[in-house]
Write a protein that holds these residues in place. Structure first.
Motif, PDB file in Angstrom:
ATOM      1  N   PHE A 178       8.819  14.267   3.987  1.00 47.82           N
ATOM      2  CA  PHE A 178       7.785  13.928   4.906  1.00 47.82           C
ATOM      3  C   PHE A 178       7.025  12.680   4.563  1.00 47.82           C
ATOM      4  N   PRO A 179       7.837  11.622   5.082  1.00 46.25           N
ATOM      5  CA  PRO A 179       7.171  10.156   4.718  1.00 46.25           C
ATOM      6  C   PRO A 179       6.190   9.900   5.782  1.00 46.25           C
ATOM      7  N   VAL A 180       5.224   8.807   5.728  1.00 39.84           N
ATOM      8  CA  VAL A 180       4.247   8.360   6.586  1.00 39.84           C
ATOM      9  C   VAL A 180       5.019   8.119   7.864  1.00 39.84           C
ATOM     10  N   LEU A 181       4.319   8.620   9.144  1.00 38.19           N
ATOM     11  CA  LEU A 181       4.906   8.082  10.413  1.00 38.19           C
ATOM     12  C   LEU A 181       5.580   6.799  10.557  1.00 38.19           C
ATOM     13  N   GLY A 182       6.589   6.642  10.876  1.00 35.57           N
ATOM     14  CA  GLY A 182       7.278   5.417  11.253  1.00 35.57           C
ATOM     15  C   GLY A 182       8.179   4.739   9.966  1.00 35.57           C
ATOM     16  N   ILE A 183       8.003   5.513   8.690  1.00 35.61           N
ATOM     17  CA  ILE A 183       8.592   5.103   7.464  1.00 35.61           C
ATOM     18  C   ILE A 183       9.795   5.894   7.591  1.00 35.61           C
ATOM     19  N   PRO A 184      10.992   5.531   7.182  1.00 40.28           N
ATOM     20  CA  PRO A 184      12.607   5.965   7.084  1.00 40.28           C
ATOM     21  C   PRO A 184      12.251   7.046   6.035  1.00 40.28           C
ATOM     22  N   LYS A 185      12.956   8.348   6.093  1.00 41.75           N
ATOM     23  CA  LYS A 185      13.340   9.217   5.013  1.00 41.75           C
ATOM     24  C   LYS A 185      13.710   8.917   3.918  1.00 41.75           C
ATOM     25  N   GLU A 186      15.175   8.041   4.096  1.00 39.77           N
ATOM     26  CA  GLU A 186      15.906   7.517   3.241  1.00 39.77           C
ATOM     27  C   GLU A 186      15.604   5.943   2.832  1.00 39.77           C
ATOM     28  N   VAL A 204       3.659  18.729 -14.315  1.00 42.31           N
ATOM     29  CA  VAL A 204       2.781  19.145 -13.311  1.00 42.31           C
ATOM     30  C   VAL A 204       1.983  17.992 -13.191  1.00 42.31           C
ATOM     31  N   MET A 205       1.871  17.392 -11.992  1.00 42.24           N
ATOM     32  CA  MET A 205       0.953  16.341 -11.725  1.00 42.24           C
ATOM     33  C   MET A 205       0.161  16.509 -10.596  1.00 42.24           C
ATOM     34  N   TYR A 206      -0.982  15.985 -10.384  1.00 42.23           N
ATOM     35  CA  TYR A 206      -1.828  15.730  -9.192  1.00 42.23           C
ATOM     36  C   TYR A 206      -1.774  14.502  -8.700  1.00 42.23           C
ATOM     37  N   GLU A 207      -1.792  14.420  -7.239  1.00 46.24           N
ATOM     38  CA  GLU A 207      -1.667  13.398  -6.703  1.00 46.24           C
ATOM     39  C   GLU A 207      -2.661  13.060  -5.479  1.00 46.24           C
ATOM     40  N   HIS A 208      -3.407  11.896  -5.599  1.00 47.74           N
ATOM     41  CA  HIS A 208      -4.451  11.259  -4.795  1.00 47.74           C
ATOM     42  C   HIS A 208      -3.786  10.306  -4.155  1.00 47.74           C
ATOM     43  N   GLU A 209      -3.626  10.363  -2.506  1.00 47.56           N
ATOM     44  CA  GLU A 209      -2.899   9.371  -1.747  1.00 47.56           C
ATOM     45  C   GLU A 209      -3.615   9.090  -0.749  1.00 47.56           C
ATOM     46  N   ASN A 210      -3.958   7.828  -0.524  1.00 51.45           N
ATOM     47  CA  ASN A 210      -4.216   7.273   0.855  1.00 51.45           C
ATOM     48  C   ASN A 210      -3.404   6.479   1.379  1.00 51.45           C
ATOM     49  N   VAL A 211      -3.204   6.818   2.861  1.00 53.14           N
ATOM     50  CA  VAL A 211      -1.827   6.360   3.603  1.00 53.14           C
ATOM     51  C   VAL A 211      -2.592   5.369   4.623  1.00 53.14           C
ATOM     52  N   ASN A 212      -1.722   4.328   5.146  1.00 57.31           N
ATOM     53  CA  ASN A 212      -2.113   3.292   5.943  1.00 57.31           C
ATOM     54  C   ASN A 212      -1.610   3.878   7.258  1.00 57.31           C
ATOM     55  N   SER A 213      -2.296   4.724   7.701  1.00 59.91           N
ATOM     56  CA  SER A 213      -2.049   5.486   9.047  1.00 59.91           C
ATOM     57  C   SER A 213      -3.352   6.004   9.695  1.00 59.91           C
ATOM     58  N   SER A 214      -3.661   5.640  11.023  1.00 64.23           N
ATOM     59  CA  SER A 214      -4.747   6.464  11.826  1.00 64.23           C
ATOM     60  C   SER A 214      -4.288   7.739  12.292  1.00 64.23           C
ATOM     61  N   VAL A 215      -3.261   8.301  12.148  1.00 66.04           N
ATOM     62  CA  VAL A 215      -3.058   9.644  12.751  1.00 66.04           C
ATOM     63  C   VAL A 215      -2.458  10.734  11.834  1.00 66.04           C
ATOM     64  N   GLN A 262      -0.916   6.891 -13.421  1.00 65.85           N
ATOM     65  CA  GLN A 262      -0.413   6.001 -12.564  1.00 65.85           C
ATOM     66  C   GLN A 262      -1.078   5.681 -11.409  1.00 65.85           C
ATOM     67  N   SER A 263      -1.282   4.583 -11.255  1.00 62.39           N
ATOM     68  CA  SER A 263      -1.751   3.828  -9.713  1.00 62.39           C
ATOM     69  C   SER A 263      -0.678   3.052  -9.166  1.00 62.39           C
ATOM     70  N   GLN A 264      -0.817   3.017  -7.726  1.00 62.76           N
ATOM     71  CA  GLN A 264       0.326   2.307  -6.987  1.00 62.76           C
ATOM     72  C   GLN A 264      -0.254   2.081  -5.398  1.00 62.76           C
ATOM     73  N   THR A 265       0.360   0.759  -5.058  1.00 63.15           N
ATOM     74  CA  THR A 265       0.094   0.476  -3.902  1.00 63.15           C
ATOM     75  C   THR A 265       1.534   0.154  -3.026  1.00 63.15           C
ATOM     76  N   ASN A 266       1.907   0.298  -1.877  1.00 60.67           N
ATOM     77  CA  ASN A 266       3.277  -0.250  -1.385  1.00 60.67           C
ATOM     78  C   ASN A 266       3.023  -0.204   0.163  1.00 60.67           C
ATOM     79  N   GLU A 267       2.995  -1.360   0.663  1.00 57.90           N
ATOM     80  CA  GLU A 267       2.712  -1.820   1.950  1.00 57.90           C
ATOM     81  C   GLU A 267       3.659  -1.218   2.922  1.00 57.90           C
ATOM     82  N   ILE A 268       4.952  -1.454   2.451  1.00 59.87           N
ATOM     83  CA  ILE A 268       6.148  -1.160   3.324  1.00 59.87           C
ATOM     84  C   ILE A 268       6.350   0.490   3.341  1.00 59.87           C
TER      85      ILE A 268
END
Length: 250
Positions: free
Chosen positions: A230-238, A149-160, A112-118
């Motif tokens: 543990f979402p990206v900073l600024g993204i709601p948990k729900e 069982v899965m391996y996840e490679h994730e790049n987040v849009n965050s500077s921190v 699977q590949s995925q992007t999600n800006e929101i």
């Protein structure tokens, strides 16, 4: 005030978020018939009130089934623009293979590949494998349990925040109910914790009710709920999403 709502396939709904876990079970056609099947859906949106909102989305699912094997491909695109400013853009591609080596047990493998800006996901790539168990015999009421069982490679849009390279468990429970010939109910819940940090987990639940209007055309209501500890900073948990629309299948 809504003045104009133009669509290629009649579609209407309200949403407050976009899902991060792709619910494959609700897109899998539960059938014992071999051969090709699938659906494609295209929605165009033009909303004029205080703002001018334009958007389009497309979801395509193609499935090929033999006596023991199943190949499933899903392509999902979504774009929204308000006053010429992009505010939602997401896409996902998923390929899954099932091999049933026992009447009630199948081996699964997926990419699977995925992007999600929101959700601030610049890129998420997944690869995994596991087992899928059929828990029922009745054709009208089908229940499944999967553990992978899965391996996840994730790049987040965050500077921190750092990008993620994690091993996760992905378990799900799915049910497909057909109380009447023209009514179907499909519901699936996923649980995805990290192996090295069990408190870092995601939950996804999706339920779809479909009412058949004609042979290949159905009216659908779909509700999706997402939770990320543990979402990206600024993204709601729900996050959640409620949609209604028309679905053409083949």
């Amino acid at each position: 005030m809504l003045k104009k709502f133009i669509i290629a396939i009649l579609f209407f709904g309200f949403y407050s978020a976009n899902s991060q876990i792709i619910n494959i079970e609700n897109l899998r056609r539960v059938t014992d018939t071999t051969g090709w099947s699938g659906f494609t859906r295209l929605d165009l949106h033009l909303i004029k009130n205080v703002n001018t909102v334009f958007g389009f989305s497309n979801r395509t699912r193609v499935q090929y089934k033999t006596e023991k094997s199943l190949w499933l491909f899903i392509n999902d695109l979504d774009f929204r623009e308000a006053n010429s400013n992009k505010f939602v853009s997401k896409n996902a591609q998923h390929f899954r293979y099932n091999y049933r080596f026992h009447p009630k047990i199948a081996l699964e493998a997926f990419l699977q590949s995925q992007t999600n800006e929101i959700a601030a996901i610049g890129f998420r790539g997944l690869v995994g494998t596991g087992l899928r168990f059929k828990l029922s015999k009745l054709e009208k009421y089908k229940f499944y349990f999967g553990t992978l069982v899965m391996y996840e490679h994730e790049n987040v849009n965050s500077s921190v925040e750092e990008n993620n390279r994690d091993w996760r468990s992905s378990s799900y429970f799915s049910m497909s109910l057909f109380p009447q010939k023209n009514i179907s109910i499909v519901s699936t819940t996923y649980f995805q914790p990290r192996f090295d940090l069990f408190s870092d987990f995601r939950i996804s639940s999706q339920s779809t009710i479909a009412l058949k209007i004609f042979k290949n055309l159905s009216f659908t209501t779909n509700f999706t709920y997402q939770y990320d500890e543990f979402p990206v900073l600024g993204i709601p948990k729900e996050q959640y999403r409620l949609t209604n629309g028309l679905l053409y299948s083949f």
